[in-house]
Design an enzyme around this catalytic site. Structure first.
Site, short mmCIF file in Angstrom:
data_model
loop_
_atom_site.label_atom_id
_atom_site.label_comp_id
_atom_site.label_asym_id
_atom_site.label_seq_id
_atom_site.Cartn_x
_atom_site.Cartn_y
_atom_site.Cartn_z
N LYS A 150 19.24 -41.61 27.73
CA LYS A 150 18.59 -40.30 27.53
C LYS A 150 17.45 -40.13 28.54
O LYS A 150 16.81 -41.11 28.92
CB LYS A 150 18.05 -40.20 26.11
N VAL A 169 0.83 -1.21 0.00
CA VAL A 169 0.00 0.00 0.00
C VAL A 169 0.87 1.26 0.00
O VAL A 169 0.69 2.17 -0.83
CB VAL A 169 -0.96 -0.01 1.22
N ARG A 170 1.84 1.30 0.89
CA ARG A 170 2.62 2.55 1.01
C ARG A 170 3.58 2.75 -0.17
O ARG A 170 3.80 3.87 -0.61
CB ARG A 170 3.35 2.57 2.36
N ASP A 213 3.96 -23.55 5.16
CA ASP A 213 4.42 -24.87 4.70
C ASP A 213 5.78 -24.84 4.00
O ASP A 213 6.47 -25.86 3.94
CB ASP A 213 3.39 -25.48 3.73
O1 F6P Z 1 -1.25 -24.33 3.98
C1 F6P Z 1 -1.22 -23.94 5.32
C2 F6P Z 1 -1.93 -24.95 6.19
O2 F6P Z 1 -1.86 -24.47 7.53
C3 F6P Z 1 -1.39 -26.38 6.09
O3 F6P Z 1 -0.22 -26.56 6.86
C4 F6P Z 1 -2.58 -27.18 6.60
O4 F6P Z 1 -2.58 -28.48 6.05
C5 F6P Z 1 -3.75 -26.38 6.10
O5 F6P Z 1 -3.29 -25.07 5.82
C6 F6P Z 1 -4.90 -26.31 7.08
O6 F6P Z 1 -5.96 -25.69 6.47
P1 F6P Z 1 -7.24 -25.14 7.26
O7 F6P Z 1 -6.81 -23.86 7.93
O8 F6P Z 1 -8.24 -24.91 6.19
O9 F6P Z 1 -7.61 -26.16 8.28
#
Ligand code: F6P
Ligand code: ADP
Length: 323
Positions: free
Chosen positions: A215, A26-27, A129
């Site tokens: 561990k 926008v800016r 992702d």
């Molecule tokens: O693409 C981003 C994401 O958060 C993915 O990691 C996930 O599978 C999906 O969207 C979840 O979608 P929603 O928010 O529609 O549940």
């Protein structure tokens, strides 16, 4: 190329960094003498003509906020030509001559489709992702990684106190990037991602071995889309009695929210400015992306034809270091 009016919309899953990107678009556009129209709720709002002019003050105070103040949506109608034609009509009616689309890989496909109707379009990759081809990092990835890392660090405290194994599921759709990186930076004993198949027996062996080596805890990161769910792995480990008692945690949508990190704010700002500049240079049907230290433009045709894959060298590295 001279534009009087451009539009900006955010589409698909939200991601931290989208707000600072809208602010930059926008800016920057206003500084170049253009009017900017903010379209609400992605392609859905575009089809419904939900939009209003944004002034510099309208994007004040959003730099540090997660989510998207334009709101977002998934819009099945836009997959069809009928929906796209309606969008075109709304753009023409509002006098929008160029459009900036901020969103994930699906939204880049939508942007490419609109460019096919002759609309000048520039995409900005935003998705936790990190599966969008053509950019090293998408907006929101760094913040999501930090959020997941903090959660795993906290779980490790309680895991060590109780001598437990903790399974932590991260989002990522079909891409193991977040799970893999978190596995490395949190020193996970096992990482399960869609790109690498590991039988349940092998997971059990690794956790049992970690117990035998003294561990105090074991962390298993499970990326969304991996072959086995948290519940399946949890049941397997508890039935087999691997030494540690096992608990599962699903982080769900938590990493999608929160204030964008400094990295994401900087990337968002650079990408927003570059998206406006790309339009002004007469470029269309491209996405801005980070490659090395540079912000570049990549044809959307290439972006939508492939997916970014995580670097599996990190997987081997994590395995060696989980001793
Ligand atoms: O693409 C981003 C994401 O958060 C993915 O990691 C996930 O599978 C999906 O969207 C979840 O979608 P929603 O928010 O529609 O549940
Ligand atoms: P993200 O952008 O986060 O990957 P989606 O995959 O849900 O999220 O895509 C967001 C929106 O982009 C979809 O709801 C749809 O409106 C549009 N879109 C996705 N794929 C296409 C496609 N092949 N052609 C046109 N539009 C698409």
């Amino acid at each position: 190329m001279k534009y009087r009016t451009i539009g900006v919309l955010t589409s698909g899953g939200d991601a931290p960094g989208i707000n600072p990107c809208i602010r930059a678009v926008v800016r920057m556009a206003i500084s170049q003498g253009m009017e900017v129209i903010g379209i609400q709720e992605g392609f859905d709002g575009l089809i419904r003509g939900e939009m209003e002019s944004l002034r510099a003050r309208d994007v004040g105070g959003i730099l540090q906020r997660g989510g998207t103040f334009l709101r977002t949506a998934r819009c099945p109608e836009f997959l069809e030509r009928k929906g796209q034609r309606q969008a075109l009509r709304e753009l023409n009616e509002a006098g929008i001559e160029g459009l900036i689309v901020i969103g994930g890989d699906g939204s880049m496909k939508g942007a490419h489709a609109l460019a096919g109707w002759g609309v000048p379009v520039v995409g900005v990759p935003a998705s936790i992702d990190n599966d969008i081809w053509g950019t090293d990092m998408s907006l929101g990835v760094d913040t999501a990684l930090n959020t997941i890392m903090e959660a795993v660090d906290k779980l490790r405290d309680t895991a060590s106190s109780h001598q437990r194994a903790f399974l932590v599921e991260t989002m990522g759709r079909r891409c193991g990037y977040l799970a893999l990186l978190v596995g490395v930076v949190c020193g996970a004993e096992v990482i399960l991602i869609p790109e690498v198949e590991m039988p349940l027996e092998q997971v059990g062996d690794a956790v049992e071995d970690a117990y035998a080596r003294g561990k105090t805890h074991a962390i298993i990161i499970v990326g969304e889309g991996a072959k086995f769910s948290v519940k399946e792995v949890e049941d397997h480990l508890n039935t087999r009695e691997v030494g540690f008692e096992t608990r599962g945690t699903i982080l769900g949508h938590v990493p999608r929210g929160g204030s964008p990190s400094a990295f994401d704010r900087m990337l968002a700002t650079r990408m927003g400015v570059e998206a406006v500049e790309a339009l002004l240079k007469g470029t269309s049907d491209v996405m801005v992306g980070l490659q090395g230290r540079e912000i570049v433009t990549i044809p959307l045709e290439q972006v939508v034809a492939q997916s970014r894959e995580p670097n599996l060298e990190f997987y081997e590295m994590a395995k060696i270091l989980a001793r």
